[in-house]
Design a protein around this motif. Sequence first.
Motif, PDB file in Angstrom:
ATOM      1  N   ALA A   1      63.687   6.610  74.054  1.00  0.00           N
ATOM      2  CA  ALA A   1      62.833   7.760  73.685  1.00  0.00           C
ATOM      3  C   ALA A   1      63.406   8.928  72.946  1.00  0.00           C
ATOM      4  N   VAL A   2      64.739   9.060  73.278  1.00  0.00           N
ATOM      5  CA  VAL A   2      65.550  10.245  72.598  1.00  0.00           C
ATOM      6  C   VAL A   2      66.086  10.086  71.195  1.00  0.00           C
ATOM      7  N   GLY A   3      66.257   9.031  70.929  1.00  0.00           N
ATOM      8  CA  GLY A   3      66.583   8.552  69.393  1.00  0.00           C
ATOM      9  C   GLY A   3      65.884   9.231  68.536  1.00  0.00           C
ATOM     10  N   PHE A   4      66.465   8.963  67.186  1.00  0.00           N
ATOM     11  CA  PHE A   4      65.492   9.447  66.115  1.00  0.00           C
ATOM     12  C   PHE A   4      65.339  10.945  66.044  1.00  0.00           C
ATOM     13  N   GLY A   5      66.089  11.888  66.345  1.00  0.00           N
ATOM     14  CA  GLY A   5      66.157  13.303  66.200  1.00  0.00           C
ATOM     15  C   GLY A   5      65.181  14.134  67.336  1.00  0.00           C
ATOM     16  N   ARG A   6      64.952  13.457  68.237  1.00  0.00           N
ATOM     17  CA  ARG A   6      64.258  13.970  69.160  1.00  0.00           C
ATOM     18  C   ARG A   6      65.056  15.259  69.777  1.00  0.00           C
ATOM     19  N   THR A   7      66.492  15.042  70.087  1.00  0.00           N
ATOM     20  CA  THR A   7      67.089  15.861  70.827  1.00  0.00           C
ATOM     21  C   THR A   7      67.881  16.980  69.812  1.00  0.00           C
ATOM     22  N   GLY A   8      67.560  16.857  68.541  1.00  0.00           N
ATOM     23  CA  GLY A   8      68.346  17.781  67.696  1.00  0.00           C
ATOM     24  C   GLY A   8      69.502  17.047  66.873  1.00  0.00           C
ATOM     25  N   THR A   9      70.049  15.875  67.252  1.00  0.00           N
ATOM     26  CA  THR A   9      70.778  14.720  66.301  1.00  0.00           C
ATOM     27  C   THR A   9      70.128  13.633  66.288  1.00  0.00           C
ATOM     28  N   LEU A  10      70.690  12.894  65.454  1.00  0.00           N
ATOM     29  CA  LEU A  10      69.847  11.653  65.160  1.00  0.00           C
ATOM     30  C   LEU A  10      69.862  10.690  66.315  1.00  0.00           C
ATOM     31  N   PHE A  11      70.740  10.603  66.987  1.00  0.00           N
ATOM     32  CA  PHE A  11      71.249  10.190  68.280  1.00  0.00           C
ATOM     33  C   PHE A  11      71.493  11.320  69.199  1.00  0.00           C
TER      34      PHE A  11
ATOM     35  N   LEU B   1      64.032   5.912  58.279  1.00  0.00           N
ATOM     36  CA  LEU B   1      65.428   6.381  57.742  1.00  0.00           C
ATOM     37  C   LEU B   1      65.305   6.922  56.530  1.00  0.00           C
ATOM     38  N   ASP B   2      64.483   6.629  55.442  1.00  0.00           N
ATOM     39  CA  ASP B   2      64.489   7.247  54.171  1.00  0.00           C
ATOM     40  C   ASP B   2      63.931   8.684  54.448  1.00  0.00           C
ATOM     41  N   ILE B   3      62.935   8.677  55.115  1.00  0.00           N
ATOM     42  CA  ILE B   3      62.393  10.349  55.437  1.00  0.00           C
ATOM     43  C   ILE B   3      63.232  11.228  56.138  1.00  0.00           C
ATOM     44  N   PHE B   4      64.248  10.619  56.950  1.00  0.00           N
ATOM     45  CA  PHE B   4      65.361  11.718  57.687  1.00  0.00           C
ATOM     46  C   PHE B   4      66.204  12.122  56.622  1.00  0.00           C
ATOM     47  N   ALA B   5      66.349  10.893  55.623  1.00  0.00           N
ATOM     48  CA  ALA B   5      67.520  11.314  54.623  1.00  0.00           C
ATOM     49  C   ALA B   5      67.109  12.337  53.663  1.00  0.00           C
ATOM     50  N   ASP B   6      65.844  11.848  53.041  1.00  0.00           N
ATOM     51  CA  ASP B   6      65.164  12.376  51.840  1.00  0.00           C
ATOM     52  C   ASP B   6      64.829  13.941  52.120  1.00  0.00           C
ATOM     53  N   ASP B   7      64.104  14.043  53.426  1.00  0.00           N
ATOM     54  CA  ASP B   7      63.650  15.660  53.742  1.00  0.00           C
ATOM     55  C   ASP B   7      64.684  16.198  54.642  1.00  0.00           C
ATOM     56  N   ASN B   8      65.784  15.804  54.823  1.00  0.00           N
ATOM     57  CA  ASN B   8      66.902  16.741  55.729  1.00  0.00           C
ATOM     58  C   ASN B   8      66.282  16.838  57.123  1.00  0.00           C
ATOM     59  N   VAL B   9      65.417  16.156  57.751  1.00  0.00           N
ATOM     60  CA  VAL B   9      64.696  16.099  58.780  1.00  0.00           C
ATOM     61  C   VAL B   9      65.539  16.905  60.125  1.00  0.00           C
ATOM     62  N   ILE B  10      66.665  16.502  60.276  1.00  0.00           N
ATOM     63  CA  ILE B  10      67.290  17.093  61.341  1.00  0.00           C
ATOM     64  C   ILE B  10      67.540  18.469  61.256  1.00  0.00           C
ATOM     65  N   ALA B  11      67.754  18.870  59.956  1.00  0.00           N
ATOM     66  CA  ALA B  11      68.285  20.520  59.910  1.00  0.00           C
ATOM     67  C   ALA B  11      66.944  21.090  59.803  1.00  0.00           C
ATOM     68  N   VAL B  12      65.863  20.737  59.402  1.00  0.00           N
ATOM     69  CA  VAL B  12      64.594  21.649  59.155  1.00  0.00           C
ATOM     70  C   VAL B  12      64.081  21.621  60.527  1.00  0.00           C
ATOM     71  N   ASN B  13      64.119  20.438  61.536  1.00  0.00           N
ATOM     72  CA  ASN B  13      63.818  20.723  62.787  1.00  0.00           C
ATOM     73  C   ASN B  13      64.504  21.748  63.464  1.00  0.00           C
ATOM     74  N   ARG B  14      65.636  21.935  63.344  1.00  0.00           N
ATOM     75  CA  ARG B  14      66.506  22.981  64.054  1.00  0.00           C
ATOM     76  C   ARG B  14      65.726  24.163  63.712  1.00  0.00           C
ATOM     77  N   ARG B  15      65.737  24.471  62.568  1.00  0.00           N
ATOM     78  CA  ARG B  15      65.027  25.733  62.326  1.00  0.00           C
ATOM     79  C   ARG B  15      63.751  25.895  62.879  1.00  0.00           C
TER      80      ARG B  15
END
Length: 445
Positions: free
Chosen positions: A263-273, A340-354
Amino acid sequence: MSTWSGTRNAALTARSLRAVWHPATQMKAHETVPLIPMVSGDGPWLTDADGRRYLDAISSWWVNLFGHRAPRIVAAIRDQLDQLEHVILAGFTHEPVVALSERLSAATDGALGHAFYASDGASATEIALKMSAHYWRNAGRPGKHGFLCVEGGYHGETMGALGVTDVPLFRRAYEPLVRAAVTMPTPDWRRATPGESNAECAIRAASAVERHLAAHADEIAAIIVEPLIQCAGGMAMHDPEYLRRLRAICDRFDVHLVADEIAVGFGRTGTLFAHEQAGIRPDFLCLSKGLTGGFLPLSVVLATDRIYDAFYDDDATRGFLHSHSYTGNPLACRAALAVLDIFADDNVIAVNRRKAARFDAIAAPLASDPRIAWFRRTGMIWAFDVPSAPRGFARRFSTAALEAGALLVPLGRTVYLMPPYGVDDAEFAMIVAAAQTALDAAFTD
Ligand SMILES: *Cc1c(COP(=O)(O)O)cnc(C)c1O
């Protein structure tokens, strides 16, 4: 009964109730609670048979990361459909499964470089538990086949997974069929005693594991945990210090640490894992739900070299003897590669933090509602408790939320918001407003 609940495609609903046994459902409840036929999805929105739109604020039970019909995932699956839909993975291989395994290994800096696939989360749990016990058998310590789990933890509902799942509702009826693990106290920060910090609460919970292993490490193969958030058990959050302590304790007593990040993998907690926030690596990492962005069933267990090497032998019986018909399905692997491409291309983790910081401000009026306790957030999951919730709260709340245009399903007296990452500020504000409306409705007769 409002017009809202009476107008949907009644014929389809009736056929469904006759032919489909719906999951985790007392079917009789649908005599009064409407079943909603959905016909399409677009981004965070779902549209029902009457053309009503709902914001999917629970990401269709936590699987959807980038919205419904996310174009890049659709394109990847379409492309794969024109090449190879499936092939047996025993004795054969294919580019999507190799590429995905390499990418997942790289995502753990190579620490967990061996990927074993299945199709659902519960199977990933089963695989990790079987692999752990088989490892100890191969290591000449066959007595180490017991497991530790955590109070309120959830790891799936097959019989092996139920043994480490501590949610009484799911377990009680099947108790005689299940080999129960030993349950350790939860590090849930709501359990902190007066004056105790979240980290101290976590350390106290870890100490119980240490005491148990000091006496019983010879019988225990592994401890399985949900890093940072015990989701199904009520979005119970804990300090990363818990995981740091467990890592050290497991090393000291020769016990595997299984991180169930289904459940918490793939950015849910603010980091990829989630485990990254503790600066540790587990021995096994279970992933599913968000892995394909909510498109296709796929799960994977990542293991270390040390685990893998214990199975590498001339003797077939020392190999990991486990399989699933759809192991490593190419379509599902392509969906995961697109994720995984979307995470890398869209900088998802950093965008989600903001985004999460802005969403906190939007949710502030809800957070200060006097009926609410423990308003909390980790990463892209918001949760709060409603201690004085009236009887039937979850059903009343979710029905009212649907009428207000949001798909929100409380876990008992805990309400959580877990939208797809693409929701914008206006959409999040709509979710918050729907939650407020639903809260009012749930308290009104
Ligand atoms: C959902 C979940 C599972 C089970 O996954 P299924 O695909 O539903 O079998 C296991 N562990 C955790 C933490 C989950 O949230």
